[in-house]
Write a protein that holds these residues in place. Sequence first.
Motif, mmCIF file in Angstrom:
data_model
loop_
_atom_site.group_PDB
_atom_site.id
_atom_site.type_symbol
_atom_site.label_atom_id
_atom_site.label_comp_id
_atom_site.label_asym_id
_atom_site.label_seq_id
_atom_site.Cartn_x
_atom_site.Cartn_y
_atom_site.Cartn_z
ATOM 1 N N GLU A 250 -21.857 -25.611 71.345
ATOM 2 C CA GLU A 250 -21.497 -26.598 70.243
ATOM 3 C C GLU A 250 -20.182 -26.007 70.067
ATOM 4 O O GLU A 250 -19.039 -26.559 70.414
ATOM 5 N N GLY A 251 -20.595 -24.708 69.832
ATOM 6 C CA GLY A 251 -19.547 -24.025 69.611
ATOM 7 C C GLY A 251 -18.245 -24.097 70.994
ATOM 8 O O GLY A 251 -17.164 -23.271 70.529
ATOM 9 N N ARG A 252 -18.655 -24.141 72.104
ATOM 10 C CA ARG A 252 -18.134 -23.761 73.129
ATOM 11 C C ARG A 252 -16.938 -24.898 73.063
ATOM 12 O O ARG A 252 -15.749 -24.389 73.426
ATOM 13 N N ILE A 253 -17.493 -26.274 72.781
ATOM 14 C CA ILE A 253 -16.552 -27.208 72.122
ATOM 15 C C ILE A 253 -15.752 -26.970 71.478
ATOM 16 O O ILE A 253 -14.107 -27.624 72.029
ATOM 17 N N ALA A 254 -15.823 -26.645 69.948
ATOM 18 C CA ALA A 254 -15.023 -25.852 69.242
ATOM 19 C C ALA A 254 -13.807 -24.996 69.486
ATOM 20 O O ALA A 254 -12.647 -25.120 69.513
ATOM 21 N N ILE A 255 -14.336 -23.930 70.235
ATOM 22 C CA ILE A 255 -13.400 -23.011 70.986
ATOM 23 C C ILE A 255 -12.402 -23.782 72.015
ATOM 24 O O ILE A 255 -11.143 -23.457 72.213
ATOM 25 N N TRP A 308 -12.552 -31.643 76.442
ATOM 26 C CA TRP A 308 -13.146 -31.140 75.436
ATOM 27 C C TRP A 308 -13.618 -32.593 75.258
ATOM 28 O O TRP A 308 -14.332 -32.638 73.747
ATOM 29 N N HIS A 309 -13.215 -33.431 74.607
ATOM 30 C CA HIS A 309 -13.268 -34.243 74.316
ATOM 31 C C HIS A 309 -14.517 -34.609 75.107
ATOM 32 O O HIS A 309 -15.461 -36.118 74.352
ATOM 33 N N HIS A 310 -14.226 -34.896 76.191
ATOM 34 C CA HIS A 310 -15.342 -36.017 77.020
ATOM 35 C C HIS A 310 -16.940 -34.690 76.688
ATOM 36 O O HIS A 310 -17.905 -35.412 75.998
ATOM 37 N N GLU A 324 -21.217 -29.310 80.424
ATOM 38 C CA GLU A 324 -19.545 -30.246 79.904
ATOM 39 C C GLU A 324 -18.852 -29.375 78.742
ATOM 40 O O GLU A 324 -17.561 -29.105 78.857
ATOM 41 N N ALA A 325 -19.411 -28.593 77.711
ATOM 42 C CA ALA A 325 -18.985 -27.438 77.313
ATOM 43 C C ALA A 325 -18.425 -26.532 77.759
ATOM 44 O O ALA A 325 -17.645 -25.362 77.484
ATOM 45 N N ALA A 326 -19.552 -25.912 78.675
ATOM 46 C CA ALA A 326 -19.071 -24.472 79.474
ATOM 47 C C ALA A 326 -17.570 -25.195 80.596
ATOM 48 O O ALA A 326 -16.841 -23.942 79.811
ATOM 49 N N ILE A 327 -17.243 -26.341 81.366
ATOM 50 C CA ILE A 327 -16.492 -26.549 81.423
ATOM 51 C C ILE A 327 -14.891 -26.430 81.134
ATOM 52 O O ILE A 327 -14.050 -26.429 81.275
ATOM 53 N N ALA A 328 -15.457 -27.004 79.463
ATOM 54 C CA ALA A 328 -14.195 -27.839 78.731
ATOM 55 C C ALA A 328 -13.828 -26.204 78.457
ATOM 56 O O ALA A 328 -12.269 -26.038 77.967
ATOM 57 N N LYS A 329 -14.549 -24.789 78.357
ATOM 58 C CA LYS A 329 -14.172 -23.997 77.696
ATOM 59 C C LYS A 329 -13.331 -22.642 78.566
ATOM 60 O O LYS A 329 -12.998 -22.443 78.624
ATOM 61 N N LEU A 330 -14.366 -23.834 80.622
ATOM 62 C CA LEU A 330 -13.730 -22.277 81.122
ATOM 63 C C LEU A 330 -12.147 -23.847 81.717
ATOM 64 O O LEU A 330 -11.021 -22.405 81.526
ATOM 65 N N VAL A 331 -11.743 -24.719 81.323
ATOM 66 C CA VAL A 331 -10.726 -24.902 82.044
ATOM 67 C C VAL A 331 -9.700 -25.196 80.591
ATOM 68 O O VAL A 331 -8.364 -24.501 80.848
ATOM 69 N N SER A 332 -9.841 -25.235 79.459
ATOM 70 C CA SER A 332 -9.417 -25.019 78.242
ATOM 71 C C SER A 332 -8.722 -23.288 77.872
ATOM 72 O O SER A 332 -7.345 -23.404 78.350
ATOM 73 N N GLY A 333 -9.272 -22.740 78.428
ATOM 74 C CA GLY A 333 -8.897 -21.106 78.266
ATOM 75 C C GLY A 333 -8.011 -20.877 79.342
ATOM 76 O O GLY A 333 -7.251 -19.709 78.729
ATOM 77 N N GLU A 334 -8.421 -20.814 80.737
ATOM 78 C CA GLU A 334 -7.250 -20.970 81.181
ATOM 79 C C GLU A 334 -6.082 -21.694 81.266
ATOM 80 O O GLU A 334 -5.461 -21.263 81.417
ATOM 81 N N ALA A 335 -6.467 -22.717 80.430
ATOM 82 C CA ALA A 335 -5.287 -23.159 80.153
ATOM 83 C C ALA A 335 -4.250 -22.797 79.244
ATOM 84 O O ALA A 335 -2.958 -22.441 79.410
ATOM 85 N N ALA A 336 -4.784 -22.618 78.149
ATOM 86 C CA ALA A 336 -4.043 -21.755 77.212
ATOM 87 C C ALA A 336 -3.940 -19.850 77.567
ATOM 88 O O ALA A 336 -2.430 -19.908 77.365
ATOM 89 N N MET A 337 -3.847 -19.361 78.357
ATOM 90 C CA MET A 337 -3.343 -18.137 79.123
ATOM 91 C C MET A 337 -2.439 -18.317 79.562
ATOM 92 O O MET A 337 -0.878 -17.500 80.076
ATOM 93 N N ASP A 338 -2.637 -19.741 80.790
ATOM 94 C CA ASP A 338 -1.489 -19.838 81.820
ATOM 95 C C ASP A 338 -0.134 -19.882 81.729
ATOM 96 O O ASP A 338 1.117 -19.930 81.476
ATOM 97 N N ASN A 339 0.073 -21.034 79.740
ATOM 98 C CA ASN A 339 0.108 -21.412 79.164
ATOM 99 C C ASN A 339 1.263 -20.899 78.678
ATOM 100 O O ASN A 339 2.756 -20.878 78.218
#
Length: 390
Positions: A250-255, A308-310, A324-339
Amino acid sequence: MSAQTELTGVDLNEEQRELAAMVREFADEVVAPQAYEADRTHTLNLDVVRQMGEMGLFGLPFSEEYGGQGGDYLALGLAIEGIARVDQSLAITLEAGVSLGAMPVYRFGTEEQKQEHLPALLAGEAMAGFGLTEPEAGSDAGATRTTARLEGGEWVLNGSKQFITNSGTAITRFVTMTAVTGENEGRKEISTIIVPNGTPGFTVEPPYDKVGWNASDTHPLTLADARVPETNLLGERGLGFKNFLSILDEGRIAIAALATGAAEGCLEAAVDYANKRTVFGAALSTRQNAQFTLARMRARVHTARLAWHHAARLRDAGRPFAEEAAIAKLVSGEAAMDNARDATQIFGGNGFMNEYSVARHYRDSKILEIGEGTTEVQLLVIARSLGLVG
């Protein structure tokens, strides 16, 4: 870039849009003005935390029975994302306060434990931490060294924890510790035990000097014959690590929501700067290279938000969501660092100055590829969902 524009296409209802707009307004008017000084002085602003509590943010995904808002994880994610746009430290304070502080009690506590702890936690009047990570153990449960033995109706705990969020604030009530409480068929039996702050033998060590999240409260902890009542066991004995893994999903969704907010904050700042910055007689935003950079940043925000919405909607519907939580954290974490990297480049020399939000995002965002499961752990979870072993 308005909240309305940014949220278009993610199918939010009116109540969810109102929540997102309310939090974003609060973030811009209250959180953002204090972010630089809080970061510079490494100080968690408890007055802002109190205001977040009064808004009901700490109680969003909990039932009204214990003082919650009766919402869900999507609502929590919207709040975390909105705050992370301007201040990741306060966003992680909210995320950890809910996911790691209150949620274990809500999910696994006895009725007496819920009645005792949840009302203050959900009101933002108190906070709690979760002591999992150790110098030799984190995701590897078998390496856990902290022990708890029963003696005269009390748990006696010995060991150490590290990187524990919300563990040493002036309003921290307790930390839930994972500890070895015995053996089961030759394997360590790991349980979770509530240890109140101020317990003799429980020491909150000085805070870390971190690269980022400087206004977030993070400490190492030491347990030396710390004694708590046997009734402080949280959940069934021996299921501590299993229970925590469900909390971690659950926490991965929030992160992921937090990381999406960070990526969006970088995009908003970079668009604004590019429109105002004149280079060789024209706005930087007229240069195709800058336009392409900003377009890629926008795509990352959009993709991360959808992910993360999904995951949140699956969780809220009671359906499996770990992959899906793992995918969300993977994608969003990289998005934050890249942006963060791209926004800093758009800002040029100013991006290297801490007074600008993109500099803080640059320092803050790296932990989003590490905390609550590293990028490699997320890849492992996804690989296993594909049936890959070894």
